[in-house]
Design an enzyme around this catalytic site. Structure first.
Site, PDB file in Angstrom:
ATOM      1  CB  SER A 121      54.620 -23.648 -18.272  1.00  0.00           C
ATOM      2  OG  SER A 121      54.645 -25.061 -18.296  1.00  0.00           O
ATOM      3  CB  SER A 165       2.279  -2.845 -11.524  1.00  0.00           C
ATOM      4  OG  SER A 165       2.400  -4.180 -11.964  1.00  0.00           O
ATOM      5  CB  THR A 170      46.006  -8.965 -45.683  1.00  0.00           C
ATOM      6  OG1 THR A 170      46.824  -9.240 -46.831  1.00  0.00           O
ATOM      7  CG2 THR A 170      46.084  -7.475 -45.360  1.00  0.00           C
ATOM      8  CG  HIS A 171      44.022 -13.040 -46.997  1.00  0.00           C
ATOM      9  ND1 HIS A 171      42.767 -13.572 -47.188  1.00  0.00           N
ATOM     10  CD2 HIS A 171      44.021 -11.843 -47.650  1.00  0.00           C
ATOM     11  CE1 HIS A 171      42.038 -12.743 -47.924  1.00  0.00           C
ATOM     12  NE2 HIS A 171      42.772 -11.682 -48.212  1.00  0.00           N
ATOM     13  CD  GLU A 198      46.233 -17.555 -22.606  1.00  0.00           C
ATOM     14  OE1 GLU A 198      46.048 -17.833 -21.397  1.00  0.00           O
ATOM     15  OE2 GLU A 198      47.223 -17.940 -23.246  1.00  0.00           O
ATOM     16  CE  LYS A 205      54.754 -22.299 -23.248  1.00  0.00           C
ATOM     17  NZ  LYS A 205      53.521 -21.510 -23.310  1.00  0.00           N
ATOM     18  CG  ASP A 223      -1.957  -1.094   1.187  1.00  0.00           C
ATOM     19  OD1 ASP A 223      -2.256  -1.578   0.076  1.00  0.00           O
ATOM     20  OD2 ASP A 223      -2.445  -1.481   2.263  1.00  0.00           O
TER      21      ASP A 223
END
Length: 462
Positions: free
Chosen positions: A317, A138, A186-187, A330, A323, A131
């Protein structure tokens, strides 16, 4: 565990004595034991901002008792300040309108408001969850409103600053390396040269474009459905209620909001959030590319590309000593993958508006907020732990530049495409330099080759 008895329209139910929620929250806890994903705290805070604004608007437009307005405002401020987070335990996987989260907020605010009234000597005044705290509202219009508030506030306070910082650092790196010429690719094959600064300028412009798209799409999310109540007609809400709440919310948060132009749209459609998340998807695609390029350029250190160096933050690692891995790339690419998946969920959920209501609201806002949080955190982390320490290995860049066969492209205007291709193929087959192959072909003298093939003259269009 000590309990107290709370009652709703279903009947009595036991609630933990030290929790401030009521019967409907307790029923939700018992009826929806699904997963561990809680309603995001950003939604909780947005709801508290909304309930504070609605109480003030009800005081202005509906003559709500000023003592109730003060008490509800006080209680909402406690939630906004983060003092009551433990009292909002509900999971995402509940009713699709978010009714139980709305009632969770109503119940907690009523509990705190009544304690406040007692402390102020107003034992004769009681705040009721429905109330009073939910007056003129709502769940159908409050939950989508809270969704939009949470989205806009988080975007402005967290996501956009992260984007701006990332873009600024890229701009600095772009200037630092504006004269470092390197080979293009490229590629995944050798291409004509550019500067490292130019390469970074592409990254910077991606961030600038995404920032613009986020800002533009955020404009639509500023429209709030509050005032539409159950089906969009505004039943039980005073005239001007939505506008008054939006004005108050803008004051409270320092973020601009305005009433929806059509409440019937706002209750059943979430196209604004779907559109906004599309900008997040575009950002995710771009940061995936940026992080991946940096990971590949830093590959090695001796048997990869190795054109750039990145900070060594931790051992890479458990078996290979010394390493170091591109862990920040990632992490950021995993963030991007999650955001792309979230977009599929949001798009499907937004399509499920049946008649006057979409009942996939909790999963939509959960995914929108998760995407923003992951992108903001991911960008900040990558910025601090990788981007700032990114450096060019100019010796390696010069080595690749000198070895590349694609510098032959500079000869096209002078000897033609086919002759230039013959020289490139000859150099590759005989494992000689372009210069040696060109001279041996008889198509060019040494002086002509040196005049025509100058990498620094190949990096800008005339």
């Amino acid at each position: 565990m000590k309990t107290r008895t709370e009652t709703d329209t279903i009947g009595p139910i036991e609630v933990p004595a030290d929790r401030f929620w009521g019967a409907q929250t307790q029923r939700s806890l018992e009826n929806f034991k699904i997963g561990t994903e809680k309603m995001p705290i950003a939604v909780v805070r947005a709801f508290a901002e909304l309930k504070k604004a609605t109480a003030i608007a009800n005081g202005q437009l509906k003559d709500m008792d000023a003592r109730k307005v003060t008490a509800i405002t006080y209680a909402a401020d406690q939630v906004i300040a983060g003092k009551l987070d433990d009292h909002f335990p509900l999971v995402v996987w509940q009713t699709g309108s978010g009714t139980q989260s709305n009632m969770n907020m109503n119940e907690v605010l009523a509990y705190i408001a009544n304690d406040y009234l007692d402390e102020q000597g107003h034992e004769d005044v009681r705040v009721h969850p429905n109330d009073d705290v939910n007056a003129s509202q709502s769940s159908n219009d409050t939950f989508p409103t809270a969704m939009h508030i949470a989205t806009v506030v988080y975007a402005e306070h967290d996501l956009l600053p992260a984007l701006q910082q990332f873009e600024a650092t890229l701009a600095k790196k772009e200037a630092d390396f504006k004269d470092v010429v390197k080979i293009g690719r490229t590629h995944l094959q050798d291409a004509t040269p550019l500067t490292f600064g130019q390469e970074l300028s592409g990254f910077r412009h991606m961030l600038a474009t995404c920032t613009k798209m986020v800002r533009e799409s955020l404009h639509y999310v500023r429209a709030l459905t509050i005032g539409g109540t159950a089906v969009g007609t505004g039943l039980n809400a005073p005239i001007g209620f939505g506008a008054a709440v939006c004005e108050q919310l803008s004051k409270q948060t320092g973020v601009t909001f305005q009433p929806s132009e059509n409440y019937f749209h706002g209750l059943t459609s979430h196209d604004e959030l779907t559109h906004f998340h599309g900008a997040l998807k575009a950002l995710a695609a771009d940061v995936f590319k940026i992080a991946n390029d940096i990971r590949l350029l830093a590959s090695g250190p001796r048997c990869g590309i190795g054109e750039v160096t990145i900070p060594a933050n931790e051992p890479g690692s458990s078996i290979m000593p010394g390493k170091v891995n591109p862990t920040q790339s990632e992490a950021l690419t995993m963030v991007a993958a999650q955001v792309l998946g979230n977009d599929a969920t949001i798009g499907f959920a937004a399509s499920q508006g049946h008649f006057q209501l979409n009942v996939f609201k909790p999963v939509i806002i959960y995914n929108v907020l998760q995407s923003m949080r992951l992108l903001a955190d991911g960008l900040n982390n990558f910025h601090d732990k990788c981007l700032i320490g990114l450096e060019a290995d100019e010796e390696k860049m010069n080595q690749y530049l000198g070895d590349s066969l694609m510098l032959v492209t500079a000869l096209n205007p002078h000897i033609g495409y086919e002759n230039a291709a013959h020289i490139a193929k000859k150099a590759h087959a005989e494992k000689t330099t372009l210069k040696a192959a060109a001279i041996a072909s008889g198509l060019l003298t040494e002086e002509q080759f040196d005049q025509y093939v100058v990498p620094k003259n190949m990096i800008a269009s005339k």
